[in-house]
Write a protein that holds these residues in place. Structure first.
Motif, PDB file in Angstrom:
ATOM      1  N   MET A   1      31.606   1.119   7.951  1.00 40.86           N
ATOM      2  CA  MET A   1      31.675   1.927   9.147  1.00 40.86           C
ATOM      3  C   MET A   1      32.714   3.042   8.971  1.00 40.86           C
ATOM      4  O   MET A   1      32.481   4.153   9.425  1.00 40.86           O
ATOM      5  CB  MET A   1      32.029   1.034  10.330  1.00 40.86           C
ATOM      6  N   ALA A   2      33.800   2.711   8.326  1.00 43.89           N
ATOM      7  CA  ALA A   2      34.820   3.732   8.107  1.00 43.89           C
ATOM      8  C   ALA A   2      34.300   4.833   7.186  1.00 43.89           C
ATOM      9  O   ALA A   2      34.633   6.008   7.372  1.00 43.89           O
ATOM     10  CB  ALA A   2      36.082   3.105   7.529  1.00 43.89           C
ATOM     11  N   GLY A   3      33.487   4.452   6.215  1.00 43.42           N
ATOM     12  CA  GLY A   3      32.910   5.448   5.310  1.00 43.42           C
ATOM     13  C   GLY A   3      31.970   6.398   6.032  1.00 43.42           C
ATOM     14  O   GLY A   3      31.958   7.602   5.768  1.00 43.42           O
ATOM     15  N   LEU A   4      31.190   5.859   6.955  1.00 42.75           N
ATOM     16  CA  LEU A   4      30.290   6.693   7.749  1.00 42.75           C
ATOM     17  C   LEU A   4      31.080   7.658   8.625  1.00 42.75           C
ATOM     18  O   LEU A   4      30.752   8.840   8.715  1.00 42.75           O
ATOM     19  CB  LEU A   4      29.383   5.821   8.611  1.00 42.75           C
ATOM     20  N   ALA A   5      32.137   7.157   9.249  1.00 42.01           N
ATOM     21  CA  ALA A   5      32.978   8.011  10.089  1.00 42.01           C
ATOM     22  C   ALA A   5      33.627   9.118   9.264  1.00 42.01           C
ATOM     23  O   ALA A   5      33.686  10.271   9.699  1.00 42.01           O
ATOM     24  CB  ALA A   5      34.041   7.180  10.792  1.00 42.01           C
ATOM     25  N   LEU A   6      34.091   8.772   8.089  1.00 43.46           N
ATOM     26  CA  LEU A   6      34.716   9.773   7.218  1.00 43.46           C
ATOM     27  C   LEU A   6      33.702  10.821   6.764  1.00 43.46           C
ATOM     28  O   LEU A   6      34.005  12.020   6.768  1.00 43.46           O
ATOM     29  CB  LEU A   6      35.359   9.097   6.008  1.00 43.46           C
ATOM     30  N   ALA A   7      32.508  10.384   6.416  1.00 42.33           N
ATOM     31  CA  ALA A   7      31.470  11.325   5.994  1.00 42.33           C
ATOM     32  C   ALA A   7      31.077  12.260   7.128  1.00 42.33           C
ATOM     33  O   ALA A   7      30.898  13.468   6.922  1.00 42.33           O
ATOM     34  CB  ALA A   7      30.253  10.567   5.492  1.00 42.33           C
TER      35      ALA A   7
ATOM     36  N   PHE B   1      32.974  13.118   9.673  1.00 35.44           N
ATOM     37  CA  PHE B   1      34.099  14.022   9.912  1.00 35.44           C
ATOM     38  C   PHE B   1      34.112  15.161   8.902  1.00 35.44           C
ATOM     39  O   PHE B   1      34.260  16.330   9.275  1.00 35.44           O
ATOM     40  CB  PHE B   1      35.420  13.250   9.852  1.00 35.44           C
ATOM     41  N   VAL B   2      33.948  14.824   7.637  1.00 42.44           N
ATOM     42  CA  VAL B   2      33.969  15.858   6.597  1.00 42.44           C
ATOM     43  C   VAL B   2      32.825  16.840   6.803  1.00 42.44           C
ATOM     44  O   VAL B   2      33.010  18.061   6.677  1.00 42.44           O
ATOM     45  CB  VAL B   2      33.911  15.211   5.193  1.00 42.44           C
ATOM     46  N   ALA B   3      31.642  16.324   7.137  1.00 39.17           N
ATOM     47  CA  ALA B   3      30.496  17.204   7.353  1.00 39.17           C
ATOM     48  C   ALA B   3      30.731  18.135   8.537  1.00 39.17           C
ATOM     49  O   ALA B   3      30.476  19.342   8.449  1.00 39.17           O
ATOM     50  CB  ALA B   3      29.241  16.374   7.583  1.00 39.17           C
ATOM     51  N   LEU B   4      31.223  17.593   9.648  1.00 41.28           N
ATOM     52  CA  LEU B   4      31.461  18.445  10.818  1.00 41.28           C
ATOM     53  C   LEU B   4      32.628  19.400  10.600  1.00 41.28           C
ATOM     54  O   LEU B   4      32.576  20.559  11.001  1.00 41.28           O
ATOM     55  CB  LEU B   4      31.725  17.593  12.055  1.00 41.28           C
TER      56      LEU B   4
ATOM     57  N   GLY C   1      39.743  28.649  15.003  1.00 44.24           N
ATOM     58  CA  GLY C   1      39.851  27.292  14.475  1.00 44.24           C
ATOM     59  C   GLY C   1      40.115  26.225  15.516  1.00 44.24           C
ATOM     60  O   GLY C   1      40.551  25.132  15.165  1.00 44.24           O
ATOM     61  N   HIS C   2      39.851  26.493  16.778  1.00 47.21           N
ATOM     62  CA  HIS C   2      40.122  25.526  17.831  1.00 47.21           C
ATOM     63  C   HIS C   2      39.213  24.301  17.737  1.00 47.21           C
ATOM     64  O   HIS C   2      39.654  23.183  17.995  1.00 47.21           O
ATOM     65  CB  HIS C   2      39.978  26.175  19.211  1.00 47.21           C
ATOM     66  N   VAL C   3      37.958  24.504  17.379  1.00 51.36           N
ATOM     67  CA  VAL C   3      37.024  23.384  17.274  1.00 51.36           C
ATOM     68  C   VAL C   3      37.434  22.492  16.107  1.00 51.36           C
ATOM     69  O   VAL C   3      37.437  21.263  16.227  1.00 51.36           O
ATOM     70  CB  VAL C   3      35.576  23.879  17.114  1.00 51.36           C
ATOM     71  N   GLN C   4      37.809  23.072  14.992  1.00 52.28           N
ATOM     72  CA  GLN C   4      38.244  22.275  13.848  1.00 52.28           C
ATOM     73  C   GLN C   4      39.523  21.518  14.169  1.00 52.28           C
ATOM     74  O   GLN C   4      39.677  20.367  13.770  1.00 52.28           O
ATOM     75  CB  GLN C   4      38.443  23.154  12.624  1.00 52.28           C
ATOM     76  N   LEU C   5      40.430  22.126  14.906  1.00 49.33           N
ATOM     77  CA  LEU C   5      41.649  21.433  15.307  1.00 49.33           C
ATOM     78  C   LEU C   5      41.321  20.253  16.218  1.00 49.33           C
ATOM     79  O   LEU C   5      41.882  19.162  16.062  1.00 49.33           O
ATOM     80  CB  LEU C   5      42.609  22.400  16.016  1.00 49.33           C
TER      81      LEU C   5
END
Length: 49
Positions: A1-7, A9-12, A27-31
């Motif tokens: 589950m942590a791997g899915l969350a990390l993937a 996050f990186v994609a978004l 950069g407000h959305v990225q922050l």
């Protein structure tokens, strides 16, 4: 589950402007994404421990 969350996050974080189509020159959305990810890690750590 942590791997899915990390993937997700990186994609978004890295490609969200292309995937979703937002424009964010300051950069407000990225922050906001970064802070939500960090707060999720902190709350998950506190809940587990």
């Amino acid at each position: 589950m942590a791997g899915l969350a990390l993937a997700m996050f990186v994609a978004l974080f890295g490609f969200g402007h292309e995937l979703v189509g937002w424009t964010d020159p300051e950069g407000h959305v990225q922050l906001a994404l970064f802070m939500a990810f960090i707060f999720g890690i902190i709350s998950g750590y506190r809940t587990r421990g």
